[in-house]
Design an enzyme around this catalytic site. Structure first.
Site, PDB file in Angstrom:
ATOM      1  N   ASP A  90      39.159  59.216 147.959  1.00 45.96           N
ATOM      2  CA  ASP A  90      39.910  58.264 148.763  1.00 45.96           C
ATOM      3  C   ASP A  90      39.441  58.417 150.223  1.00 45.96           C
ATOM      4  OD1 ASP A  90      41.635  56.334 149.599  1.00 45.96           O
ATOM      5  OD2 ASP A  90      43.412  57.177 148.653  1.00 45.96           O
TER       6      ASP A  90
HETATM    7  C1  BGC Z   1      44.045  54.194 150.087  1.00 45.07           C
HETATM    8  C2  BGC Z   1      43.295  53.647 148.909  1.00 45.07           C
HETATM    9  C3  BGC Z   1      42.334  52.581 149.351  1.00 45.07           C
HETATM   10  C4  BGC Z   1      41.424  53.153 150.406  1.00 45.07           C
HETATM   11  C5  BGC Z   1      40.373  52.178 150.896  1.00 45.07           C
HETATM   12  C6  BGC Z   1      43.158  54.554 151.253  1.00 45.07           C
HETATM   13  O1  BGC Z   1      43.879  54.838 152.391  1.00 45.07           O
HETATM   14  O2  BGC Z   1      44.800  55.314 149.685  1.00 45.07           O
HETATM   15  O3  BGC Z   1      44.192  53.160 147.960  1.00 45.07           O
HETATM   16  O4  BGC Z   1      41.634  52.084 148.260  1.00 45.07           O
HETATM   17  O5  BGC Z   1      42.217  53.553 151.513  1.00 45.07           O
HETATM   18  O6  BGC Z   1      40.885  51.178 151.663  1.00 45.07           O
END
Ligand code: BGC
Length: 766
Positions: free
Chosen positions: A295
């Site tokens: 993530d």
């Molecule tokens: C989130 C994810 C997301 C990623 C990219 C993160 O902060 O937890 O769910 O896909 O950002 O935007």
């Protein structure tokens, strides 16, 4: 004669079987040769790559906006040119994609195309209801179609990869991200996960309208302590295997191309460094073949978790089985030195690079780096009439009627109706959080929909209150896309106006709820009721004595005890998307009949959390005649609205559960059935739910577990038989040794319209 016919029939069957077998052999053969070709291509390419270029493929950068973490990627174009980037996200449109892709395929040494990802969570530009809302439809075909439509728009806009589905089970509505998932149940969550993966990936990446899915957040993110985002999780393996893992596994089994690790720790080790989780569970046990991405800044955050310095956490992540580093750029900085030191095996870097190149190969990027994206295709596919109509259908099917006393709904348009509340004319909040590339300006408000259908001046209106009066909260929401501007009138003036408007009406429709930023990432709340100022408005309206319908727009289960006790009807519409207004108008006036059922329990108060239907019995189940049994002194154990609950404008009657036998053998099956009748005045859909209770096991078992469901449509007076097949596999669970077993014993089977149903029959597994 009969003999001849039978012979003919057998010959025919043999013929069909032979053709099928030949096709299968052919398909397997051609898959094998396609795999061999890919293998050859990737191996050849990797032979030409330097170590830095291989590590470059593991680097995923964010291009510019939608920052959801501590840093923003810098110097992206330069890094692409140097071959130090495998993919980017947060940019789309054929032109924007082409600009960066051209740098990769003309200026980088090996001309390896980039991957383009994005959070297409509930629609790309045509926005569907938030996932929690969509799951409340219990309509897997509908959910599949929304994912397919999202993929069609996203791919036309140059994207290859969506960071969806989010399949984290959660039992804590304080956690803002419950809006992004399918609620609390492992079975329903698994079914929705499959429907979404298949919708995005369709028949494979050779389909230009398909995009790669990304199952997230692996794992257990929905169990953050106290519902506070990014917080620690800790649970038994029993609970992991039986209750939290199933949707991730279902998505992998359905063919998900990628998996994203979660921010939280699992068994004391952050998911992003958790070798047991990634390598043992995901890859070895579940046979996952795709690639694993972290993530946002997941590797960098392990320093804060206390796992070591930059070098150490990079080593831990790659050795745990991470393939792609989202935004941290720790791999790019650290792996070149870690590899020669022997702390990271070159094979680990090679394997990660290979997986990413294979994904690019399957997407066809080495043949067409733009994947057929063009302004023309985008114009044709994005927000087409068909997609808008799907958005309305989804909004209607996601709504849940929580209360409807004396059939105050549907409304009679001949009556004087006052629409009151800051969300009546609101567009901004309708598309909810994580609404991707959707523009709220294209969302149709309830008021506009009413005027379109009934003309101007037909209904009364008053704003009644600010959506958010609390300045401190506004200051947290507005910098992140909110536009909550307090009215120039004082709260008291707004309420007085609303009361006067209500007094002129026969019925009041109050449209209230959350602002979109009050749920989603980093949007946990410790109190999950309507905000105080909205409550004050409702209390003032209540004093007018008029019937009150509450239309809710929000991203999580709310605490609605007062509203349930004092108002006449409550319609939960979630954040319903681009076509929210027309959908809600149709439901309010009866052109559509609500059929959704909540997929997360609505508690009576925050103190009950976690409260969920598939809990254990305890050794002292509640008994009102006994003091020393499990209970609260101030509130019942039961929630306000249990999992699976939702009303309709019509009523349904269930017959007793009938079983075809009382004994289930290890290779047998029993059929459980009910007859469901529409006993009301309206045609309507009902979600018939099938639960099982295992009365005794080698480990304690939940009081009920969803095992199946069917959504049926019934006209007034019509009845239908609904059947579910019970098999021993369906009764299996992970025992104390984490082996999947079906244990002989007594079982109860329940079939009804919510998890609270007591309509049951009994059988024994021999
Ligand atoms: C989130 C994810 C997301 C990623 C990219 C993160 O902060 O937890 O769910 O896909 O950002 O935007």
């Amino acid at each position: 004669m009969l003999f001849l016919n039978l012979k003919k029939y057998k010959d025919m069957r043999r013929g069909i079987f032979a053709v099928c077998l030949a096709l299968l052999v052919c398909a397997c053969g051609s898959k094998k040769s396609a795999d061999a070709e890919m293998d050859k291509f990737v191996k050849n390419l990797m032979r030409k790559m330097t170590l830095e270029e291989k590590i470059g493929q593991l680097n995923l950068l964010s291009v510019g906006f939608d920052v959801t973490g501590p840093i923003l990627s810098q110097g992206v174009e330069d890094k692409i040119e140097k071959g130090l980037v495998g993919g980017v996200f947060n940019t789309y449109t054929p032109d924007a994609v082409k600009k960066l892709q051209d740098i990769a395929i003309t200026k980088s040494r090996l001309k390896i195309p980039l991957l383009f990802g994005y959070d297409v969570i509930h629609g790309h530009k045509t926005i569907f209801p938030i996932p929690l809302g969509l799951s409340a439809s219990w309509d897997l075909d509908l959910i599949n179609r929304t994912a397919k439509a999202a993929a069609s728009e996203a791919s036309a806009d140059g994207l290859h990869w969506t960071f969806s589905p989010m399949v984290d089970i959660s039992r804590d509505p304080r956690w803002g991200r419950v809006s992004e998932g399918s609620g609390e149940d492992p079975y329903l969550g698994s079914e929705v996960a499959k429907a979404m993966v298949r919708g995005y990936e369709q028949d494979g990446m050779s389909n230009p309208e398909a995009v790669m899915s990304c199952v997230k957040h692996f794992a257990l993110y929905g169990a953050s302590e106290a519902g506070r985002d990014y917080n620690t999780t800790d649970m038994s393996r029993q609970r992991m295997y039986n209750e939290y893992f199933p949707p991730y596994k279902a998505a992998v089994d359905a063919g998900a191309s990628t998996v994203m690790t979660s921010f939280n720790e699992v068994d004391g080790i952050p998911a992003t460094a958790n070798k047991w989780l990634i390598d043992n569970m995901l890859r070895k046990e579940w046979g996952f073949q795709g690639f694993v991405v972290t993530d946002y800044t997941g590797i960098m955050e392990m320093v804060q978790h206390g796992m070591g310095n930059k070098t150490k956490v990079s080593e831990l992540a790659i050795n745990a089985g991470i393939d792609m580093d989202m935004v941290s750029e720790y791999f790019i900085d650290e792996l070149p030195a870690l590899a020669p030191s022997g702390k990271v095996k070159i094979e680990a870097i090679d394997a990660a690079c290979r997986r990413i190149l294979e994904a690019k190969y399957k997407l066809g990027l080495f043949t067409d780096p733009y994947r057929g994206a063009s302004a023309e295709r985008a114009a044709k596919q994005i927000m087409s009439a068909e997609k808008l109509s799907l958005s309305k259908e989804a909004a209607i099917k996601s709504m849940v009627l929580l209360k409807n006393d004396r059939q105050v709904l549907p409304l009679n348009a001949a009556k004087k109706i006052a629409f009151i509340g800051p969300l009546v004319k609101n567009q901004r909040d309708l598309i909810g959080n994580w609404s991707g590339a959707g523009s709220w300006k294209q969302a149709v408000s309830l008021w506009d929909a009413l005027e379109t259908s009934y003309g101007k001046g037909k209904f009364l209106y008053a704003k009644g209150c600010n959506l958010v009066d609390d300045e401190a909260l506004r200051n947290k929401l507005n910098p992140h896309g909110g536009s909550i501007i307090p009215d120039s009138k004082t709260p008291q003036q707004l309420i007085s106006e609303a009361v006067q408007t209500a007094q002129q009406s026969d019925v009041v429709v109050a449209v209230l709820g959350e602002s979109f930023g009050m749920s989603g990432e980093a949007a946990s709340r410790s109190g999950i009721g309507l905000l105080d100022n909205q409550k004050e408005l409702l209390k003032a309206l209540k004093k007018t004595g008029k019937p009150i319908v509450l239309v809710l727009m929000n991203g999580r289960p709310l605490v609605l005890q007062w509203e349930n006790d004092n108002l006449d009807a409550i319609l939960e519409t979630w954040f319903a998307g681009t076509q929210a207004g027309p959908a809600i108008a149709e439901a309010l006036f009866g052109a559509a009949n609500p059929s959704g059922k909540v997929t997360m329990t609505f508690p009576r108060n925050v103190g009950q959390i976690p409260v969920y239907y598939n809990h254990k019995n305890t050794g002292r189940p509640f008994d009102a005649t006994q003091k020393y049994t499990t209970k609260y002194l101030d509130v019942p154990n039961e929630p306000l609205y249990p999992f699976g609950y939702g009303l309709s404008y019509t009523t349904f009657k269930y017959s007793n559960v009938a079983l075809t036998g009382q004994i289930l053998t290890s290779n047998g099956a029993i059929e459980a059935s009910v007859s469901v009748s529409n006993t009301g005045q309206y045609a309507g859909e009902e979600v018939v739910q099938f639960y099982i209770r295992d009365l005794a096991g080698s480990v304690t078992r939940p009081v009920k577990e969803l095992k199946g469901f069917e959504k049926i449509m019934l006209n007034p007076g019509e009845s239908k038989d609904v059947k579910f097949t019970i098999t021993p596999e369906m009764l299996a669970f992970y025992n104390a040794d984490l082996q999947l077993v079906s244990e002989p014993g007594e079982f109860h089977v329940f079939i009804g319209g919510s998890s609270a149903t007591a309509n049951k029959a009994e059988f024994t597994l021999k």
